[in-house]
Design a protein around this motif. Sequence first.
Motif, PDB file in Angstrom:
ATOM      1  N   VAL A 191       0.832  -1.212   0.000  1.00 25.32           N
ATOM      2  CA  VAL A 191       0.000   0.000   0.000  1.00 25.32           C
ATOM      3  C   VAL A 191       0.863   1.258   0.000  1.00 25.32           C
ATOM      4  N   THR A 192       2.007   1.224  -0.710  1.00 19.10           N
ATOM      5  CA  THR A 192       2.871   2.400  -0.735  1.00 19.10           C
ATOM      6  C   THR A 192       2.639   3.273  -1.966  1.00 19.10           C
ATOM      7  N   GLY A 193       1.660   2.932  -2.780  1.00 23.49           N
ATOM      8  CA  GLY A 193       1.299   3.738  -3.936  1.00 23.49           C
ATOM      9  C   GLY A 193      -0.162   3.519  -4.280  1.00 23.49           C
ATOM     10  N   ARG A 194      -0.768   4.474  -4.952  1.00 33.17           N
ATOM     11  CA  ARG A 194      -2.188   4.365  -5.277  1.00 33.17           C
ATOM     12  C   ARG A 194      -2.495   3.169  -6.197  1.00 33.17           C
ATOM     13  N   PRO A 195      -1.729   2.946  -7.273  1.00 33.43           N
ATOM     14  CA  PRO A 195      -2.017   1.758  -8.099  1.00 33.43           C
ATOM     15  C   PRO A 195      -1.906   0.464  -7.312  1.00 33.43           C
TER      16      PRO A 195
ATOM     17  N   ASP B 168       4.721  -5.466  11.439  1.00 36.26           N
ATOM     18  CA  ASP B 168       3.860  -4.809  12.433  1.00 36.26           C
ATOM     19  C   ASP B 168       4.330  -3.399  12.753  1.00 36.26           C
ATOM     20  N   GLY B 169       4.912  -2.716  11.735  1.00 37.95           N
ATOM     21  CA  GLY B 169       5.141  -1.287  11.884  1.00 37.95           C
ATOM     22  C   GLY B 169       3.811  -0.555  11.788  1.00 37.95           C
ATOM     23  N   LEU B 170       3.855   0.753  11.729  1.00 36.88           N
ATOM     24  CA  LEU B 170       2.605   1.520  11.703  1.00 36.88           C
ATOM     25  C   LEU B 170       1.752   1.158  10.487  1.00 36.88           C
ATOM     26  N   THR B 171       2.386   0.993   9.322  1.00 34.09           N
ATOM     27  CA  THR B 171       1.629   0.649   8.114  1.00 34.09           C
ATOM     28  C   THR B 171       0.973  -0.709   8.250  1.00 34.09           C
ATOM     29  N   GLY B 172       1.693  -1.682   8.786  1.00 27.58           N
ATOM     30  CA  GLY B 172       1.130  -3.020   8.948  1.00 27.58           C
ATOM     31  C   GLY B 172      -0.029  -3.044   9.920  1.00 27.58           C
ATOM     32  N   ILE B 173       0.119  -2.345  11.041  1.00 29.73           N
ATOM     33  CA  ILE B 173      -0.958  -2.299  12.037  1.00 29.73           C
ATOM     34  C   ILE B 173      -2.198  -1.646  11.446  1.00 29.73           C
TER      35      ILE B 173
ATOM     36  N   ALA C 181       6.671  -4.470   5.404  1.00 26.14           N
ATOM     37  CA  ALA C 181       7.888  -4.613   6.209  1.00 26.14           C
ATOM     38  C   ALA C 181       8.931  -3.545   5.892  1.00 26.14           C
ATOM     39  N   GLY C 182       8.491  -2.303   5.732  1.00 29.77           N
ATOM     40  CA  GLY C 182       9.434  -1.203   5.581  1.00 29.77           C
ATOM     41  C   GLY C 182       9.411  -0.543   4.214  1.00 29.77           C
ATOM     42  N   PHE C 183      10.254   0.508   4.095  1.00 32.59           N
ATOM     43  CA  PHE C 183      10.296   1.332   2.890  1.00 32.59           C
ATOM     44  C   PHE C 183      11.719   1.426   2.358  1.00 32.59           C
ATOM     45  N   ALA C 184      11.834   1.712   1.079  1.00 33.67           N
ATOM     46  CA  ALA C 184      13.124   1.910   0.434  1.00 33.67           C
ATOM     47  C   ALA C 184      12.993   3.041  -0.574  1.00 33.67           C
TER      48      ALA C 184
END
Length: 407
Positions: free
Chosen positions: A126-130, A156-161, A238-241
């Motif tokens: 869920v890091t981009g609209r498409p 289980d970071g903020l995005t996962g929660i 599980a994180g961003f790059a």
Amino acid sequence: MKHRIVVLGAGYAGTYAAGNLARRLSPADVEVTVVNAEPDFVQRLRLHQLAAGQAIEAPHLADVFAGTGIRLRLARVTAVDPERRVVAVADADGGGELGYDTLLYALGSHVADHGVPGVAEHAFHVTGRPAALRLRERLDGLDRRGDGGRVLVVGDGLTGIETATEIAESRPGLSVTLVADGELGARLSTGARGHLRRACERLGITVLEHARVEAVEATRALCADGTALECDATVWTAGFAVPPLAAASGFEVTDDGRIVVDRTMRSVSHPDVYAAGDSAWAVGDNGLPLPMSCASAGYTGMQATEAILGRLTGRRTAHVKLSYPGNHISLGRRDGILQLVDGEARAKTAFMGGRKAARIKAGILGMSLWTVSHPTFGLPRRKHRSAGAPDASDATAEKAVARPLGH
């Protein structure tokens, strides 16, 4: 000839900075161009809601920048040549090059697969609209099937929660499992962790702690201990790059590719380049790197704006406070957690949970959207004239730079 400011990326950092620069600098001296791949502003903080099936506002950037004098170029950035001071872009017409005198690099981040086999091929994110719409389509299909499809959220970071709780609340017919590689909500206070655990229980979310996913397949995820988690959709949180573009362009970057900047968000290797948001490796006032977040995007975007204004007008550069006050976490639409942190970024004992926290989180998101959608509102109408093209080695550059390990 006008001084050319090019802003790469129209996220939280880039959009606000571009509007500020356009409102506060004289168009007789400066032109501002924003390059973005998509025509709409993406509320990244709400993409988990979009994936869950909710309607999320996406203002057209042409409307956002209307009346500001900003030039919008809808294109994908393919290269930056800092020696020639040009940006190469690709669009439906074939693309081309844009020259710049000052560059603000705010291209953000994408999902990090950490080299785990199968994530790119089989996992959703869920890091981009498409990507969020792709997950939404998959969840719609599972709902239509009506046999209790299984959704596995890894991380289980903020995005996962937020993703796990949003899907569980919006789609009660689906079975949701949240995989944590340690204790659930380990960075939260004891009370907040308890609130989070109770929310997961209330929403029927299965929590697997101290589990590490080492491979993703089409219908299951494989853990380090040999456990196979059967599922109909794996959501990777599980994180961003950051993209490799900054490193490939020759900027000094960290091992993970973020541009190393000084206190004013100015590249330590290329003085005519600034970075903001997830693209920047910025040190906060507490001496710790700012995390990738909307809050950090706001602070670094404001600081980069002040630095560019000061440099171009000969005025003293204002220092924006660089801090990270805490986390605001939504747990569906009717529950949430507000967790403040201390100067060392450790969770304070006190926290707020429940409907009030959810309303505050919604208010913060609404304010962020309104601010981005009205980037020049409330700014002084006076247009500052340029003091002339500054030299790349001018005295306003910060001399003391906190560098990451290895630099």
